[in-house]
Every structure is written in structure tokens, then in C-alpha cells.
Design an enzyme around this catalytic site. Sequence first.
Site, short mmCIF file in Angstrom:
data_model
loop_
_atom_site.label_atom_id
_atom_site.label_comp_id
_atom_site.label_asym_id
_atom_site.label_seq_id
_atom_site.Cartn_x
_atom_site.Cartn_y
_atom_site.Cartn_z
N LYS A 84 2.59 -10.62 -2.05
CA LYS A 84 2.98 -10.11 -3.38
C LYS A 84 4.02 -11.03 -4.01
CE LYS A 84 1.75 -5.23 -2.79
NZ LYS A 84 2.14 -3.83 -2.61
N GLY A 124 -2.90 1.61 0.56
CA GLY A 124 -2.46 2.97 0.87
C GLY A 124 -2.52 3.89 -0.34
N SER A 125 -2.53 3.34 -1.53
CA SER A 125 -2.60 4.17 -2.74
C SER A 125 -4.03 4.40 -3.20
CB SER A 125 -1.80 3.51 -3.88
OG SER A 125 -0.43 3.58 -3.60
N THR A 138 2.26 -2.45 -8.25
CA THR A 138 1.14 -3.27 -7.76
C THR A 138 0.37 -3.89 -8.93
OG1 THR A 138 1.06 -1.93 -5.80
CG2 THR A 138 -0.95 -3.13 -6.32
N HIS A 189 -28.90 0.37 10.08
CA HIS A 189 -29.84 -0.54 9.42
C HIS A 189 -29.35 -1.98 9.44
CE1 HIS A 189 -32.33 2.80 8.01
NE2 HIS A 189 -31.19 3.45 7.95
N SER A 212 4.44 2.40 -5.16
CA SER A 212 5.63 1.69 -5.66
C SER A 212 5.65 1.66 -7.19
CB SER A 212 5.62 0.24 -5.14
OG SER A 212 4.46 -0.43 -5.64
N SER A 254 -0.19 4.27 -7.77
CA SER A 254 0.49 3.19 -7.05
C SER A 254 1.80 3.77 -6.55
CB SER A 254 0.77 2.01 -7.98
OG SER A 254 1.68 1.13 -7.35
N ARG A 314 1.29 4.29 2.78
CA ARG A 314 0.23 4.93 3.56
C ARG A 314 0.68 6.24 4.20
NH1 ARG A 314 2.49 0.67 5.49
NH2 ARG A 314 3.23 0.50 7.65
N GLU A 357 -2.37 -1.80 9.36
CA GLU A 357 -0.99 -1.82 8.86
C GLU A 357 0.03 -1.30 9.87
OE1 GLU A 357 -0.36 -0.98 4.61
OE2 GLU A 357 -2.49 -0.53 4.54
O1 PA5 Z 1 0.26 0.67 2.76
C1 PA5 Z 1 0.73 -0.27 2.11
O2 PA5 Z 1 1.92 -0.60 2.18
C2 PA5 Z 1 -0.17 -1.05 1.18
O3 PA5 Z 1 -1.51 -0.87 1.49
C3 PA5 Z 1 0.12 -0.63 -0.27
O4 PA5 Z 1 -0.27 0.70 -0.47
C4 PA5 Z 1 -0.61 -1.56 -1.27
O5 PA5 Z 1 -0.14 -2.87 -1.12
C5 PA5 Z 1 -0.42 -1.13 -2.71
O6 PA5 Z 1 0.92 -0.88 -3.01
P1 PA5 Z 1 1.30 0.49 -3.75
O7 PA5 Z 1 0.81 1.58 -2.84
O8 PA5 Z 1 2.78 0.48 -3.87
O9 PA5 Z 1 0.59 0.46 -5.06
#
Ligand code: PA5
Length: 370
Positions: free
Chosen positions: A348, A59-60, A106, A254, A103, A101, A153, A238
Amino acid sequence: MPKPTILDNIDEIKKIDKSNMLSFCAQAPKHYGNAAKLPRQFKISYRKPETIVVAGMGGSAIGGELLKDWARDRMTLPVNVCREYHLPAYANKNTLMFVTSYSGETEETLSVFLEALKRKCMIICISSGGALTEFAEKLSIPHVLVPRGMAPRATLPYLFLPLLRILEKMGLAPSVEAELSETVRVLKQVSLENSLERPLSDNLSKKLASNVYGTVPTVYGFGFYRAVAQRLKTQFNENSKNPAKWESFSELNHNEIVGWERAKEFAKCFSVIFIRDAEEPNEIRERIEFTKEIISKGAVKLSEVWSSGKCNLARMSSVVCIGDFTSVYLAVLRGIDPTPVRTIELLKERLKKTGVKDKTIRELQKLAKT
Ligand code: PA5
């Protein structure tokens, strides 16, 4: 299959969507507006870079992917996304590095942050807290602090729009003011049309969710909808806890298209969503129509999502917003709370035993002391 009419039962939807992921979709215009203001007071004294890298995971990272597509016909500098433990060999003191990131915890992103420091890249961090915020502060690295308490996300506007704003400020991208205002306007309309209150009979996202239910949705984008297709796929993963796939035209013509020659055999497994644009180039329109013909011979469920708006940012964001809503409605149909991503958290946790993150933190601590 549960009755799709569950999507007209507001109380039932709220019961399943426990942490209210739907509110982030509904409030997309507000978040885009707020996110566009975030780096207003931001001072950057970096010189002109030769390359731009956005580092992040999941998500980041998607903000970086969207930037890459948006920048393609607007910026002369190469933009790449690093979703790895290590930086590409070309990253050096002439590279502008966005380290993102949500959080701030990561391990891949922290590892890349450390490498970027060692290679003396021009770094800008984006996070809501965690080790990334801590070390950015200790090492006096420019940092954008995004609001806490959301799923990564769901914070897409806060991880994407600051990139545009900073590049605009540095004179590396054209002004984004007009694009941002149009995007907020378009998103107001899109979020209304796909809202919880809008009935299934008149709600594209609810219809899409019912159409792809029980299948692996495969999203096809093109041009600057490449990362948009990827975003829809990851939201199905997700939010809906559903496997999904994405591809982009014309590359998919292709290889992927040959996989549909005997589409009938896969009709129960897959559904396909085509991202469309009223101004799509003729050659892309022809490719889409031909691909639809091939796939529909196998009675695979097909859907289309047409973008709205004039500027590229509004068009991209309008489809992202529809995809976000659809992924939540699909979660509701499946009786699953969209917010928790337990498997990612479990992994994680398990990775702690490798000691990679601890080692990175120890090295960051050493750097911060010198
Ligand atoms: O959407 C999510 O929860 C994950 O895809 C996180 O974004 C991913 O694990 C990375 O963590 P962070 O966005 O805290 O760096």
C-alpha cells in the site's frame, strides 16, 4: 515441526499472539450480537434497486461474498461483489452499492466509491474511519460506523451483518432475527469447544492446525460454503502467513480433481480440508467421498470440518469460527504473530507513488465542494 503440544501451553500462545487475535475468535458471539444491532437507528430512503453490489477488498470484501451465498436461495435480486478498481458496466442509478473498507483508506474501494457517486448509484458506506467516512459525511451518504482498533478481518461480523440488517429493513431480504439469535447461540458453543483453554486432544481447531502444518492447506466448500472456504483460505494467508487455496464443489470435480491423479507427488506439499454439513445433498456427499478416495491414494493429509446449527447463517458462521481459530493456532505453531500484515502495508505504501489514490481523493474533494 514444533511439538503440537505447544498448543496446550497457554502462556506460550499468548506470547506469540501478541495483539491477541485469539480474543476476537473467542468473543465471536459477542461481536455477532453487537454487529447485528449496529444499523438499528439507520434510516434509508432509497427506492427498490434492480441489482446489489458490495465493493471492498480483502477482509472488507468477505462479508459481501458471504452475503452473496446467503442470499442465493432467499433474495430475488442479483448480488455481486466488486473487488476491483472499477465498477461493472451494469452498475447505475438502479444499483444499491455497499462500499465497505474497514480503514476507509483502500484505494480500489475509494475509486469504486467515486465511480458509484458519478453513476448515481444508491450508496451505503461501511467503515471505521478514514477518507471513506469523511466523504460519506461530507456528501451525506448513509454510513455505518464500525468499531475501530481491530484488524479488518477480525471485524467480519461488523462488515457482514449490517448488510443483512439493511437489506431486511429495505424489504429486500427476509427477517434475519431468528437466524441471528441461533447464530449467536451456536457460536457460543463453537468458541468454547475451540478455545485456548480446551486441550489439543479435545480441540478440533488445534488438531486441524497440527494437521495442516508445513503444507499448503486447500479448503473445499460447496453451495453456501463457497465463500466460507474462501474465508478459511484468506485467514490462513493473513493470520498464519501461509499460502493456501480454496475451491468449491461441484466445479472442482471438473478440473481440480484431475490434478490429484498423481497425488503422491504432492503429498508433502498440500493438505485438504473438506467443509461438511449433516444435511449436504446426496450428490455432493458422493462427490466429496469420491474426491477423498482419489486424494487419499496419495497419502495427502485430509481433514473435515462439520458445520453446526440449523439455519444457513449459523452453519456458515460455525465453520468460519473454526477456521479463524485454526488459522491463529497455525500461526502459533509457526511462531508468528497473527495480527500484523506487513506485506500488505508495504505494498500500500509503495502504491502511493502511482498517484491513483491522490487523484481519487482530489476528485472526491471536488465533488464534496459542489
Ligand atoms: O485483512 C486485511 O488486513 C486486508 O485484507 C484488508 O482488509 C484489505 O487490505 C483492505 O483494507 P480495508 O479493509 O481497510 O479496506
